[in-house]
Design a protein around this motif. Structure first.
Motif, short mmCIF file in Angstrom:
data_model
loop_
_atom_site.label_atom_id
_atom_site.label_comp_id
_atom_site.label_asym_id
_atom_site.label_seq_id
_atom_site.Cartn_x
_atom_site.Cartn_y
_atom_site.Cartn_z
N ILE A 1 0.83 -1.20 0.00
CA ILE A 1 0.00 0.00 0.00
C ILE A 1 0.87 1.25 0.00
O ILE A 1 2.01 1.23 0.45
CB ILE A 1 -0.95 0.04 1.22
CG1 ILE A 1 -0.15 0.02 2.52
CG2 ILE A 1 -1.95 -1.10 1.17
CD1 ILE A 1 -0.98 0.28 3.75
N GLU B 1 0.91 -4.76 3.34
CA GLU B 1 -0.49 -4.75 3.82
C GLU B 1 -0.58 -5.59 5.09
O GLU B 1 -1.05 -6.72 5.07
CB GLU B 1 -1.42 -5.31 2.75
CG GLU B 1 -2.05 -4.25 1.91
CD GLU B 1 -3.09 -4.82 0.98
OE1 GLU B 1 -4.29 -4.75 1.32
OE2 GLU B 1 -2.70 -5.32 -0.08
N VAL C 1 -9.15 1.88 0.82
CA VAL C 1 -8.43 1.81 -0.45
C VAL C 1 -9.00 2.85 -1.40
O VAL C 1 -10.20 2.90 -1.65
CB VAL C 1 -8.53 0.39 -1.07
CG1 VAL C 1 -7.81 0.34 -2.40
CG2 VAL C 1 -7.95 -0.64 -0.11
N PRO D 1 -8.05 0.37 -6.01
CA PRO D 1 -7.61 -1.03 -5.84
C PRO D 1 -6.84 -1.58 -7.04
O PRO D 1 -6.20 -2.62 -6.92
CB PRO D 1 -8.92 -1.80 -5.64
CG PRO D 1 -9.96 -0.95 -6.27
CD PRO D 1 -9.50 0.47 -6.13
N LYS E 1 -1.32 -0.04 -3.78
CA LYS E 1 -2.66 0.56 -3.66
C LYS E 1 -2.59 1.83 -2.79
O LYS E 1 -2.16 1.76 -1.65
CB LYS E 1 -3.62 -0.42 -3.00
CG LYS E 1 -3.98 -1.60 -3.85
CD LYS E 1 -5.03 -2.45 -3.16
CE LYS E 1 -4.29 -3.54 -2.42
NZ LYS E 1 -5.14 -4.57 -1.86
N VAL F 1 -3.96 4.32 -0.22
CA VAL F 1 -4.94 4.14 0.85
C VAL F 1 -4.97 5.35 1.77
O VAL F 1 -4.02 6.13 1.84
CB VAL F 1 -4.64 2.88 1.70
CG1 VAL F 1 -4.67 1.62 0.87
CG2 VAL F 1 -3.32 3.01 2.43
#
Length: 147
Positions: A40, A72, A102, A105, A110, A112
């Motif tokens: 992330i 993550e 998120v 995605p 990703k 976030v």
């Protein structure tokens, strides 16, 4: 006229996609992932539940994580936030919850938004440090006393 407006809109869309992919790149110190892939990208951090911290202090804590890439792993993220509080003297901080929202995605990593609920507890400060019984000012003797 309509064609030029459509061209302008499509140019803006392409630019937004390119900027988004550039922002999703993590290099150097910003990349805290163990495998260097996936994970992330913290685009924003929101902290609630604190009682005595000013907005400026919360901003400093958030800026230590925003823009960084992490695995993550909720436990790791909570520990990193706990560490940021402890680095500022809040050793009894209790991170109660973490919510990961998120943003996109399909991007890797990703992007976030992290939302933490934390109680900072009391702040500890170092008072006076007194060094005694040092008979020599030679650097090697100090290194032997304080390895």
């Amino acid at each position: 006229m309509l064609v030029s407006v459509l061209n302008f809109v499509s140019s803006i869309a392409v630019l937004a996609i390119l900027c988004g992919s550039l922002l999703a790149q993590c290099t150097g110190k910003l990349d805290q992932r163990s495998g260097g892939a996936g994970g992330i990208l913290v685009s924003d951090l929101k902290i609630s539940g604190t009682k005595n911290l000013r907005t400026e202090q919360l901003h400093r804590i958030a800026s230590a994580m925003v823009g960084f890439c992490f695995d993550e792993d909720n436990d790791e993220l909570m520990e990193r936030l706990r560490s940021e509080f402890q680095n500022r003297g809040y050793f009894m901080v209790e991170v109660k919850s973490l919510d990961i929202k998120v943003v996109d995605p399909l991007t890797s990593p990703k992007p976030v938004v992290l939302e933490f609920d934390a109680n900072e507890g009391a702040r500890f400060k170092t008072g006076t440090i007194l060094l005694s019984a040092i008979t020599s000012s030679h650097p090697l003797s100090c290194a032997m006393v304080f390895p």
